[in-house]
Design an enzyme around this catalytic site. Sequence first.
Site, PDB file in Angstrom:
ATOM      1  CD  GLU A 110      41.801  41.623  31.379  1.00  0.00           C
ATOM      2  OE1 GLU A 110      40.999  42.547  31.555  1.00  0.00           O
ATOM      3  OE2 GLU A 110      41.468  40.419  31.354  1.00  0.00           O
ATOM      4  CB  VAL A 135      28.727  27.405  43.201  1.00  0.00           C
ATOM      5  CG1 VAL A 135      27.456  28.234  42.999  1.00  0.00           C
ATOM      6  CG2 VAL A 135      28.727  26.801  44.597  1.00  0.00           C
ATOM      7  CE  LYS A 154      30.898  31.468  41.376  1.00  0.00           C
ATOM      8  NZ  LYS A 154      31.966  31.930  42.315  1.00  0.00           N
ATOM      9  CB  CYS A 180      37.648  44.004  32.531  1.00  0.00           C
ATOM     10  SG  CYS A 180      36.058  44.598  33.130  1.00  0.00           S
ATOM     11  CD  GLU A 210      32.693  43.422  31.999  1.00  0.00           C
ATOM     12  OE1 GLU A 210      33.899  43.208  31.717  1.00  0.00           O
ATOM     13  OE2 GLU A 210      32.307  43.818  33.112  1.00  0.00           O
TER      14      GLU A 210
END
Length: 477
Positions: free
Chosen positions: A378, A206, A170, A279, A245
């Site tokens: 972040e 999903v 997905k 990231c 992750e």
Amino acid sequence: MREYLKFYIDGQWIDPAQSDTFEVINPATEEVAGTVSLGSSADVDKAVSAARRAFPSWSATSREERLALLEKILDVYQRRMGDIGASLTEEMGAPTALANGFQVNLGLGHLTTAIEVLRNFVFEEQRGGSLVVKEPIGVCGLITPWNWPINQIGVKVFPALATGCTMVLKPSEQSPFSGQVFTEILEEAGVPSGVFNLVQGDGPGVGRALSGHPDVDMVSFTGSTRAGVDIAVNAAPGVKRVTQELGGKGPNIILDDADLAANVGAGVATMMVNSGQTCSAGSRMLVPGERMEEVISVAREAASQVTVGDPTGDAAMGPVVSKAQFDKVQSLIQTGIDEGATLVAGGVGRPDGLTIGYFVQPTVFADVKNDMTIAREEIFGPVLTILGYDSIDHAIEIANDTEYGLAGFVAGADLDQARAVARRIRAGSVAINGGFDFGAPFGGYRKSGNGREWGEFGFHDYLETKGILGYTPADGS
């Protein structure tokens, strides 16, 4: 205008169980770039069933058979690299040079690395009288984000194929085009029916159905820490393996003996790559406090050199992916100003001359304290925070004072000292003087996730370990 309304399930392109579409917005133009179908739990059921049926035969294939398939995928991938790059520029605004360069080449690198690893990977070994066997874990649910789409698809799909697993992918609904092209590559390469399946969709429709499905044995997710928590909770009743992750707030420690101008300039430029939507970015630059004024001068000049604009042209930086992301980044930039950080470059609002598109000014803050919001959260945009330190111990204390632990960076002339600093950073990967390696493990400590991807390490989460005791009788017969 792209229109992708079918899903790839059991080797065929089929209509979704129900009609529900999503318009993908080109973030550079704010216009509709295409439409995709959004799947549902019924589509996930079909895809998982196909993967479950395909697992017995695919898991029994030989190393040589899987290598042959990966080599075919490599051939098709190389021919379709231009198509992948074009899709990335449309769906998430990556400049053409980045999309057709590093973005696409990351996927290529993970594919060639998987081939190399598979050739020599030890799937079984004898230890004393026992045989230790590594077996494919089963059906894998692979959920990928929008920021480095083909990288994060490849780093999951290729190890899963190499180890004998079957899967359902997905992609993010915000960057679905590249996932569609990727699926066309696997179809052309001849991946057996049911081994790889694609269901487009969002998290509620999903992602939740996939992560909680009783016939999914393992979920690999890349995305935000918030979403990662939801996936782990959803998967918990099935006691399935979950690897993640997640977010990061990477420290970039520039030691006093480093070439300050070169490393500060490089740190600013690297932060702006992919519009800061990385990231593992070194978003907290740590520099000797007594040299802050020198650092500010270099950083201001470096930021001024970053060109922003139409990603189909020659601009170095395109837009962020969506209005929601644009608004979030703008809010955090204003927060940095309000909390008293020194605005070195950029700021709120679009760059001069750009009135349409989700473009953000390359922004640098200095004199940042590690308790400020812009040093804790972040931001996921082209915003660099610069913090001063008094000593190496102080730098490491600041570096590790975060809930994240995905990546870190160290720059220094004395390699022994840089190595010692790298060892003390609590993160899943630490690069010394710009090091890069497809074979090194990638993944996070703490709220940056669990499990490891890249190279040989990316194989392990797709394998179960079985011990067959008494494989060799005590008498050696």
